[in-house]
Design a protein around this motif. Sequence first.
Motif, PDB file in Angstrom:
ATOM      1  N   VAL A 131     -28.261  22.580  20.275  1.00 29.46           N
ATOM      2  CA  VAL A 131     -26.883  22.598  19.650  1.00 29.46           C
ATOM      3  C   VAL A 131     -26.022  23.791  19.821  1.00 29.46           C
ATOM      4  CG1 VAL A 131     -27.508  23.146  17.470  1.00 29.46           C
ATOM      5  CG2 VAL A 131     -25.518  21.869  17.497  1.00 29.46           C
ATOM      6  N   GLU A 132     -26.623  24.968  20.113  1.00 28.79           N
ATOM      7  CA  GLU A 132     -25.958  26.197  20.315  1.00 28.79           C
ATOM      8  C   GLU A 132     -25.140  26.033  21.414  1.00 28.79           C
ATOM      9  OE1 GLU A 132     -27.316  30.764  19.601  1.00 28.79           O
ATOM     10  OE2 GLU A 132     -28.469  29.931  21.327  1.00 28.79           O
ATOM     11  N   GLU A 133     -25.912  25.646  22.629  1.00 28.30           N
ATOM     12  CA  GLU A 133     -25.126  25.407  23.981  1.00 28.30           C
ATOM     13  C   GLU A 133     -23.928  24.522  23.674  1.00 28.30           C
ATOM     14  OE1 GLU A 133     -25.956  24.772  28.675  1.00 28.30           O
ATOM     15  OE2 GLU A 133     -27.343  24.063  27.148  1.00 28.30           O
ATOM     16  N   ALA A 134     -24.083  23.442  23.103  1.00 25.06           N
ATOM     17  CA  ALA A 134     -22.891  22.437  22.851  1.00 25.06           C
ATOM     18  C   ALA A 134     -21.859  23.001  22.160  1.00 25.06           C
ATOM     19  CB  ALA A 134     -23.621  21.267  21.973  1.00 25.06           C
ATOM     20  N   VAL A 135     -22.107  23.971  21.174  1.00 21.56           N
ATOM     21  CA  VAL A 135     -21.254  24.614  20.216  1.00 21.56           C
ATOM     22  C   VAL A 135     -20.276  25.624  21.167  1.00 21.56           C
ATOM     23  CG1 VAL A 135     -20.905  26.554  18.641  1.00 21.56           C
ATOM     24  CG2 VAL A 135     -22.168  24.454  18.187  1.00 21.56           C
ATOM     25  N   TRP A 136     -21.080  26.451  22.128  1.00 23.87           N
ATOM     26  CA  TRP A 136     -20.465  27.224  23.123  1.00 23.87           C
ATOM     27  C   TRP A 136     -19.258  26.380  23.791  1.00 23.87           C
ATOM     28  CZ3 TRP A 136     -25.196  30.313  24.829  1.00 23.87           C
ATOM     29  CH2 TRP A 136     -25.724  31.256  23.649  1.00 23.87           C
ATOM     30  N   ALA A 137     -20.081  25.374  24.304  1.00 29.95           N
ATOM     31  CA  ALA A 137     -19.172  24.478  25.249  1.00 29.95           C
ATOM     32  C   ALA A 137     -17.715  24.039  24.666  1.00 29.95           C
ATOM     33  CB  ALA A 137     -19.706  23.216  25.657  1.00 29.95           C
ATOM     34  N   VAL A 138     -18.183  23.482  23.198  1.00 33.23           N
ATOM     35  CA  VAL A 138     -16.954  22.966  22.244  1.00 33.23           C
ATOM     36  C   VAL A 138     -15.900  23.980  22.316  1.00 33.23           C
ATOM     37  CG1 VAL A 138     -16.082  22.213  20.164  1.00 33.23           C
ATOM     38  CG2 VAL A 138     -18.142  21.314  21.249  1.00 33.23           C
ATOM     39  N   GLU A 139     -16.435  25.291  21.888  1.00 32.30           N
ATOM     40  CA  GLU A 139     -15.379  26.358  21.644  1.00 32.30           C
ATOM     41  C   GLU A 139     -14.458  26.904  22.854  1.00 32.30           C
ATOM     42  OE1 GLU A 139     -18.160  28.793  18.501  1.00 32.30           O
ATOM     43  OE2 GLU A 139     -18.278  29.200  20.516  1.00 32.30           O
ATOM     44  N   VAL A 140     -15.220  26.648  24.045  1.00 33.56           N
ATOM     45  CA  VAL A 140     -14.405  26.820  25.335  1.00 33.56           C
ATOM     46  C   VAL A 140     -13.347  25.765  25.418  1.00 33.56           C
ATOM     47  CG1 VAL A 140     -14.467  26.932  27.772  1.00 33.56           C
ATOM     48  CG2 VAL A 140     -16.143  28.157  26.495  1.00 33.56           C
ATOM     49  N   LEU A 141     -13.916  24.650  25.469  1.00 31.88           N
ATOM     50  CA  LEU A 141     -13.105  23.457  25.797  1.00 31.88           C
ATOM     51  C   LEU A 141     -11.684  23.396  24.796  1.00 31.88           C
ATOM     52  CD1 LEU A 141     -15.804  20.887  26.972  1.00 31.88           C
ATOM     53  CD2 LEU A 141     -14.454  22.199  28.283  1.00 31.88           C
ATOM     54  N   LYS A 142     -11.789  23.813  23.677  1.00 28.77           N
ATOM     55  CA  LYS A 142     -10.908  23.609  22.716  1.00 28.77           C
ATOM     56  C   LYS A 142      -9.694  24.434  22.922  1.00 28.77           C
ATOM     57  CE  LYS A 142     -10.396  21.547  19.228  1.00 28.77           C
ATOM     58  NZ  LYS A 142      -9.680  20.188  19.001  1.00 28.77           N
ATOM     59  N   THR A 143      -9.864  25.352  23.571  1.00 29.89           N
ATOM     60  CA  THR A 143      -8.996  26.296  23.920  1.00 29.89           C
ATOM     61  C   THR A 143      -7.982  25.496  24.932  1.00 29.89           C
ATOM     62  OG1 THR A 143     -10.038  27.330  25.950  1.00 29.89           O
ATOM     63  CG2 THR A 143     -10.445  28.307  23.881  1.00 29.89           C
ATOM     64  N   SER A 144      -8.256  24.597  25.444  1.00 31.79           N
ATOM     65  CA  SER A 144      -7.260  23.811  26.410  1.00 31.79           C
ATOM     66  C   SER A 144      -6.241  22.937  25.418  1.00 31.79           C
ATOM     67  CB  SER A 144      -8.192  22.552  27.175  1.00 31.79           C
ATOM     68  OG  SER A 144      -8.617  21.505  26.213  1.00 31.79           O
ATOM     69  N   GLY A 145      -6.650  22.932  24.367  1.00 33.28           N
ATOM     70  CA  GLY A 145      -5.575  22.063  23.616  1.00 33.28           C
ATOM     71  C   GLY A 145      -5.882  20.405  23.593  1.00 33.28           C
ATOM     72  N   LYS A 146      -6.782  20.002  24.542  1.00 37.74           N
ATOM     73  CA  LYS A 146      -7.170  18.631  24.564  1.00 37.74           C
ATOM     74  C   LYS A 146      -8.026  18.400  23.426  1.00 37.74           C
ATOM     75  CE  LYS A 146      -5.610  18.228  29.458  1.00 37.74           C
ATOM     76  NZ  LYS A 146      -4.612  17.064  29.182  1.00 37.74           N
ATOM     77  N   PRO A 147      -8.214  17.007  22.999  1.00 40.90           N
ATOM     78  CA  PRO A 147      -9.476  16.618  22.152  1.00 40.90           C
ATOM     79  C   PRO A 147     -10.876  16.856  22.879  1.00 40.90           C
ATOM     80  CG  PRO A 147      -7.480  14.963  22.250  1.00 40.90           C
ATOM     81  CD  PRO A 147      -7.205  15.890  23.311  1.00 40.90           C
TER      82      PRO A 147
END
Length: 372
Positions: free
Chosen positions: A158-174
């Motif tokens: 889950v730690e890696e998934a959290v890092w991915a989410v944090e990055v992808l959220k900067t796109s402004g997309k869901p």
Amino acid sequence: MERKKPRGILERLNAGEVVVGDGGYVMQLERRGYVKAGHWTPEAAVEHPEAVRQLHREFLRAGANVIQTFTFYCSEDKLEISGNVPNLSGAQINEAACDLAREVANEGEALVAGCVSMTPCYVDTHNKTEVKAIFKKQMDDFLKKEIDFFIVEFVDHVEEAVWAVEVLKTSGKPVGATLCISPHGDKDGVPPGECAVRLVKAGADIVGINCHLDPVTCVGTVKLMKEGLEKAGLKAHLMIQPLGFHTPECNFGGYTSLPEYPFAMESRAMTRWDIHHYAREAYNAGIRYIGGCCGFEPYHIRAIAEEMAAERGFLPPASEKHGPWGAPLERHAKPCVRARSHREFWENLLPASGRPKCPSMATAADAQLKTK
């Protein structure tokens, strides 16, 4: 005439609609001769675009509302380790995959999901800066193209998934985030409920489970995620994209530790009727994004769409060649076949394998991690 943009993923889910996902790509394309087993990298998006396009179209015709980019394991570190693509970059594959998914999605009212998955870098280094830089590079590739939202998939920490989410959220997309974990939790022992809480706090709009285990197990794991969110007072949409195989062993490591993986999984394939049951169970559990992963073929996706026809208000185009619950068999010449033209027969059937010496279950390589 300019094409009308389809409604977004959150607009659909917020309205309570059922979103049907697509199915598995790497195992399907390996069986068709376009993907090499082992590292399962997606260079076919560049080398054989016609094969990827065709599978996209079959899922769309079967009723999928979302077409995922064929970008599984398409980080530069994974591609380098695989040795499968010495003359192609991750950017080339990612961009080609986006174009194929958009082309097919535009043939219907489907959305395009840009997908990222676990990285070797995380396992090797646990370096947050390096891992997030890999996800950022993939995100930048996707943002050059017309995608609708992101999915983090096939991550078992889950730690890696959290890092991915944090990055992808900067796109402004869901952003949706699905873990390939069992009810026991992630590889570090973090329970499913806590995994869901961490993902939502990181910014995930949709959370759930994909791959590794069968629908029965995965529905149960998503229920645990839902319970965790409710206890924490958090809300998110739920999604599920399990295996299209029976894996009752419910072992910690998933189907990769079964002796049949990956070249003899056919004996475990789920029937379309199994998928009807799965779709209903997922819906009853409050899951509204329902799809499949490895082993899910287009007819499985059609089964989801047919089971959810009343909720969605329509049948998919592929149902034009498929009657409900065996109805077309009513006109068969043989009485014994005509007798199978009703729901009761198929719902109660216990399919035989045709292999007299085969066990019903196997001993998984990580059986010592299984709990009673």
